[in-house]
Design a protein around this motif. Structure first.
Motif, mmCIF file in Angstrom:
data_model
loop_
_atom_site.group_PDB
_atom_site.id
_atom_site.type_symbol
_atom_site.label_atom_id
_atom_site.label_comp_id
_atom_site.label_asym_id
_atom_site.label_seq_id
_atom_site.Cartn_x
_atom_site.Cartn_y
_atom_site.Cartn_z
ATOM 1 N N GLN A 95 0.836 -1.196 0.064
ATOM 2 C CA GLN A 95 0.011 -0.087 0.099
ATOM 3 C C GLN A 95 0.812 1.333 0.201
ATOM 4 O OE1 GLN A 95 -3.420 -0.340 -0.470
ATOM 5 N NE2 GLN A 95 -3.043 2.048 -0.799
ATOM 6 N N GLU A 96 1.934 1.253 0.701
ATOM 7 C CA GLU A 96 2.830 2.361 0.618
ATOM 8 C C GLU A 96 3.460 2.579 -0.355
ATOM 9 O OE1 GLU A 96 6.614 4.167 0.871
ATOM 10 O OE2 GLU A 96 6.777 2.270 1.611
ATOM 11 N N TRP A 97 3.575 1.944 -1.322
ATOM 12 C CA TRP A 97 4.396 2.045 -2.614
ATOM 13 C C TRP A 97 3.440 2.325 -3.579
ATOM 14 C CZ3 TRP A 97 9.337 0.922 -5.037
ATOM 15 C CH2 TRP A 97 10.481 0.584 -3.965
ATOM 16 N N ARG A 98 2.047 1.736 -3.411
ATOM 17 C CA ARG A 98 0.864 2.204 -4.098
ATOM 18 C C ARG A 98 0.535 3.639 -4.020
ATOM 19 N NH1 ARG A 98 -3.062 -2.540 -3.284
ATOM 20 N NH2 ARG A 98 -2.771 -3.970 -5.246
ATOM 21 N N ASP A 99 0.791 4.247 -2.667
ATOM 22 C CA ASP A 99 0.387 5.688 -2.636
ATOM 23 C C ASP A 99 1.785 6.553 -2.680
ATOM 24 O OD1 ASP A 99 -1.982 4.677 -1.568
ATOM 25 O OD2 ASP A 99 -1.447 4.510 0.368
ATOM 26 N N ARG A 100 2.627 6.164 -3.222
ATOM 27 C CA ARG A 100 3.731 7.102 -3.154
ATOM 28 C C ARG A 100 3.563 8.196 -4.037
ATOM 29 N NH1 ARG A 100 9.640 4.211 -2.396
ATOM 30 N NH2 ARG A 100 9.247 3.479 -0.650
ATOM 31 N N ARG A 101 4.001 9.220 -3.614
ATOM 32 C CA ARG A 101 3.975 10.445 -4.684
ATOM 33 C C ARG A 101 4.706 10.024 -5.911
ATOM 34 N NH1 ARG A 101 5.877 16.424 -2.465
ATOM 35 N NH2 ARG A 101 6.073 17.395 -4.478
ATOM 36 N N GLN A 102 3.910 10.678 -6.955
ATOM 37 C CA GLN A 102 4.468 10.551 -8.468
ATOM 38 C C GLN A 102 5.417 11.735 -8.933
ATOM 39 O OE1 GLN A 102 4.357 7.905 -9.887
ATOM 40 N NE2 GLN A 102 2.764 6.637 -8.608
ATOM 41 N N PRO A 103 6.321 11.586 -9.621
ATOM 42 C CA PRO A 103 6.818 10.125 -10.240
ATOM 43 C C PRO A 103 7.321 9.310 -8.913
ATOM 44 C CG PRO A 103 8.231 11.862 -10.869
ATOM 45 C CD PRO A 103 7.383 12.506 -10.074
ATOM 46 N N SER A 104 7.095 8.250 -9.017
ATOM 47 C CA SER A 104 7.748 7.188 -7.995
ATOM 48 C C SER A 104 8.636 6.098 -8.312
ATOM 49 C CB SER A 104 6.608 6.604 -7.259
ATOM 50 O OG SER A 104 5.903 5.600 -8.262
ATOM 51 N N TYR A 105 8.727 5.916 -9.662
ATOM 52 C CA TYR A 105 9.657 5.009 -10.309
ATOM 53 C C TYR A 105 11.001 5.589 -10.658
ATOM 54 C CZ TYR A 105 11.551 0.978 -12.899
ATOM 55 O OH TYR A 105 12.481 0.202 -13.657
ATOM 56 N N ASN A 106 11.923 5.043 -10.238
ATOM 57 C CA ASN A 106 13.368 5.419 -10.722
ATOM 58 C C ASN A 106 14.222 4.161 -11.092
ATOM 59 O OD1 ASN A 106 16.236 6.276 -10.406
ATOM 60 N ND2 ASN A 106 15.047 8.171 -10.561
ATOM 61 N N MET A 107 14.675 3.772 -12.279
ATOM 62 C CA MET A 107 15.405 2.869 -12.415
ATOM 63 C C MET A 107 16.585 2.764 -11.620
ATOM 64 S SD MET A 107 16.056 0.374 -15.087
ATOM 65 C CE MET A 107 15.460 1.081 -16.657
ATOM 66 N N ASN A 108 17.385 3.712 -11.183
ATOM 67 C CA ASN A 108 18.481 3.427 -10.351
ATOM 68 C C ASN A 108 17.931 3.478 -8.785
ATOM 69 O OD1 ASN A 108 20.291 3.496 -12.304
ATOM 70 N ND2 ASN A 108 19.749 5.808 -12.669
ATOM 71 N N ARG A 109 17.000 4.187 -8.198
ATOM 72 C CA ARG A 109 16.628 4.296 -6.748
ATOM 73 C C ARG A 109 15.283 3.577 -6.247
ATOM 74 N NH1 ARG A 109 17.906 9.282 -8.377
ATOM 75 N NH2 ARG A 109 15.831 10.166 -8.096
ATOM 76 N N ARG A 110 14.510 3.221 -7.244
ATOM 77 C CA ARG A 110 13.100 2.712 -6.774
ATOM 78 C C ARG A 110 12.507 1.932 -7.986
ATOM 79 N NH1 ARG A 110 12.757 7.914 -5.252
ATOM 80 N NH2 ARG A 110 11.358 8.415 -7.164
#
Length: 155
Positions: A95-110
């Motif tokens: 749920q915490e990953w679903r609710d992350r503020r966008q942009p939330s995907y980073n190839m190097n960090r998340r």
């Protein structure tokens, strides 16, 4: 004798090949002891849209459900049985990953490897986020298995 209720978490990886990108995710199956709730779920984390933008910084990310086809063409690296408390922690991380503020995907960090690492930590596994492994889902999960002898040799 009453049936044993338990939820199993299995950690999966998929390697590069064809139109597959390397990927890591989890599968949950079983029954929650306290409630009798039947669990059949899978979760991965990825960029919402795969474009060259993922190479240059953060993009919109999402927690996705992995379908049977994706699970079947992936490798189960290890699994363990969860207590109800561990299951609740896993679901809280999802749920915490679903609710992350966008942009939330980073190839190097998340990326997906960071996501399964957070889930492994939530169930009490030792995790090492070595830079050389953070874009290599299978190698990362094999490394986690090696750090946690209680997991045995795999799947």
């Amino acid at each position: 004798m009453p049936a044993q209720a338990a939820v199993e978490i299995a950690f999966y990886s998929r390697e590069l090949g064809g139109n597959n990108f390397p990927h890591a995710f989890i599968v949950l199956r079983g029954t929650v002891d306290a409630t009798g709730e039947r669990v059949e779920a899978s979760y991965g984390f990825t960029a919402k849209t795969i474009t060259p933008a993922i190479l240059f910084g953060s993009v919109v990310g999402e927690v996705i459900v992995e379908g049977p086809h994706q699970i079947a063409r992936s490798d189960r690296q290890f699994a363990l049985t969860l207590s109800d408390a561990q299951y609740r922690r896993v679901m809280a991380v999802v749920q915490e990953w679903r609710d992350r503020r966008q942009p939330s995907y980073n190839m190097n960090r998340r990326n997906c490897v960071h996501f399964v690492g957070a889930l492994a930590e939530a169930v009490g596994l030792r995790v090492d986020y070595a830079d050389r492994l953070m874009k290599r889902p299978r190698s990362f999960l094999i490394h986690v298995r090696g750090l946690n002898p209680q997991l045995g040799s795999g799947g």
